[in-house]
Scaffold this motif. Structure first.
Motif, mmCIF file in Angstrom:
data_model
loop_
_atom_site.group_PDB
_atom_site.id
_atom_site.type_symbol
_atom_site.label_atom_id
_atom_site.label_comp_id
_atom_site.label_asym_id
_atom_site.label_seq_id
_atom_site.Cartn_x
_atom_site.Cartn_y
_atom_site.Cartn_z
ATOM 1 N N TYR A 59 0.833 -1.203 0.000
ATOM 2 C CA TYR A 59 0.000 0.000 0.000
ATOM 3 C C TYR A 59 0.869 1.255 0.000
ATOM 4 O O TYR A 59 1.932 1.271 0.618
ATOM 5 C CB TYR A 59 -0.883 0.060 1.259
ATOM 6 N N PRO A 60 0.394 2.306 -0.606
ATOM 7 C CA PRO A 60 1.088 3.581 -0.425
ATOM 8 C C PRO A 60 0.732 4.136 0.946
ATOM 9 O O PRO A 60 -0.296 3.781 1.535
ATOM 10 C CB PRO A 60 0.511 4.450 -1.550
ATOM 11 N N TYR A 61 1.543 5.030 1.434
ATOM 12 C CA TYR A 61 1.318 5.591 2.759
ATOM 13 C C TYR A 61 -0.028 6.306 2.850
ATOM 14 O O TYR A 61 -0.675 6.308 3.901
ATOM 15 C CB TYR A 61 2.446 6.576 3.089
ATOM 16 N N SER A 62 -0.482 6.859 1.739
ATOM 17 C CA SER A 62 -1.684 7.684 1.757
ATOM 18 C C SER A 62 -2.943 6.922 2.173
ATOM 19 O O SER A 62 -3.888 7.517 2.698
ATOM 20 C CB SER A 62 -1.895 8.320 0.384
ATOM 21 N N VAL A 63 -2.980 5.605 1.935
ATOM 22 C CA VAL A 63 -4.184 4.842 2.269
ATOM 23 C C VAL A 63 -3.919 3.722 3.260
ATOM 24 O O VAL A 63 -4.850 3.029 3.688
ATOM 25 C CB VAL A 63 -4.855 4.252 1.008
ATOM 26 N N LYS A 64 -2.670 3.509 3.616
ATOM 27 C CA LYS A 64 -2.338 2.428 4.529
ATOM 28 C C LYS A 64 -3.069 2.599 5.846
ATOM 29 O O LYS A 64 -3.074 3.685 6.427
ATOM 30 C CB LYS A 64 -0.829 2.383 4.761
ATOM 31 N N GLY A 65 -3.731 1.530 6.276
ATOM 32 C CA GLY A 65 -4.506 1.584 7.509
ATOM 33 C C GLY A 65 -5.977 1.836 7.275
ATOM 34 O O GLY A 65 -6.815 1.519 8.128
ATOM 35 N N ARG A 66 -6.328 2.409 6.136
ATOM 36 C CA ARG A 66 -7.744 2.646 5.810
ATOM 37 C C ARG A 66 -8.257 1.675 4.744
ATOM 38 O O ARG A 66 -9.417 1.285 4.769
ATOM 39 C CB ARG A 66 -7.974 4.077 5.294
ATOM 40 N N PHE A 67 -7.405 1.324 3.799
ATOM 41 C CA PHE A 67 -7.797 0.440 2.706
ATOM 42 C C PHE A 67 -7.113 -0.914 2.873
ATOM 43 O O PHE A 67 -5.950 -0.979 3.279
ATOM 44 C CB PHE A 67 -7.394 1.036 1.359
ATOM 45 N N THR A 68 -7.836 -1.972 2.528
ATOM 46 C CA THR A 68 -7.291 -3.325 2.601
ATOM 47 C C THR A 68 -7.646 -4.088 1.341
ATOM 48 O O THR A 68 -8.827 -4.180 0.977
ATOM 49 C CB THR A 68 -7.849 -4.075 3.821
ATOM 50 N N ILE A 69 -6.643 -4.645 0.692
ATOM 51 C CA ILE A 69 -6.861 -5.487 -0.477
ATOM 52 C C ILE A 69 -6.837 -6.946 -0.032
ATOM 53 O O ILE A 69 -6.059 -7.333 0.846
ATOM 54 C CB ILE A 69 -5.803 -5.220 -1.567
ATOM 55 N N SER A 70 -7.702 -7.734 -0.639
ATOM 56 C CA SER A 70 -7.727 -9.162 -0.362
ATOM 57 C C SER A 70 -8.236 -9.879 -1.604
ATOM 58 O O SER A 70 -8.686 -9.233 -2.559
ATOM 59 C CB SER A 70 -8.612 -9.476 0.845
ATOM 60 N N LYS A 71 -8.141 -11.193 -1.585
ATOM 61 C CA LYS A 71 -8.629 -11.939 -2.734
ATOM 62 C C LYS A 71 -9.148 -13.298 -2.299
ATOM 63 O O LYS A 71 -8.760 -13.827 -1.256
ATOM 64 C CB LYS A 71 -7.541 -12.094 -3.797
#
Length: 121
Positions: A59-71
């Motif tokens: 993740y970029p720092y700008s969204v780390k902690g708010r956005f989560t990718i999964s599959k």
């Protein structure tokens, strides 16, 4: 040929959460590196997250902690969980498939059509 279809976008209020989905066809998801990007009006595409074949995330720092990718390889679907949404998160969100776990748009060969996310204040 890899085909990607995003869904889950919509209009939400600031502070809400939203989960985007990207349905993958034409190739097993387990063999793909996937990414999420977004594009706001008048701006270029911005990298949000990527996930490797083995599930490693970036993740970029700008969204780390708010956005989560999964599959879910069994469902051939990639997700982007977005929490604490802000009006500045308003954009068209794209999933992409590429050959490297990279934040660079040029490293992704296949793109979905995008899904609109609008966050009201």
């Amino acid at each position: 040929q890899v085909h990607l279809v995003e869904s889950g976008g919509g209009l939400v209020q600031a502070g809400a959460s939203l989960r985007l989905s990207c349905a993958v066809s034409g190739h097993p998801l387990s063999d793909l590196i996937m990414g999420w990007f977004r594009q706001s009006p008048g701006k270029g595409r911005a990298f949000l997250a990527s996930i490797s074949r083995k599930g490693g995330t970036y993740y970029p720092y700008s969204v780390k902690g708010r956005f989560t990718i999964s599959k879910d390889n069994a469902k051939n679907t990639v997700y982007l969980q977005m929490n604490s949404l802000k009006p500045e998160d308003t954009a068209v969100y794209y999933c992409a498939a590429g050959g490297s776990n990279s934040p660079s748009e040029s490293d992704y060969s296949y793109w979905g059509q995008g899904t609109q996310v609008t966050v009201s204040s």
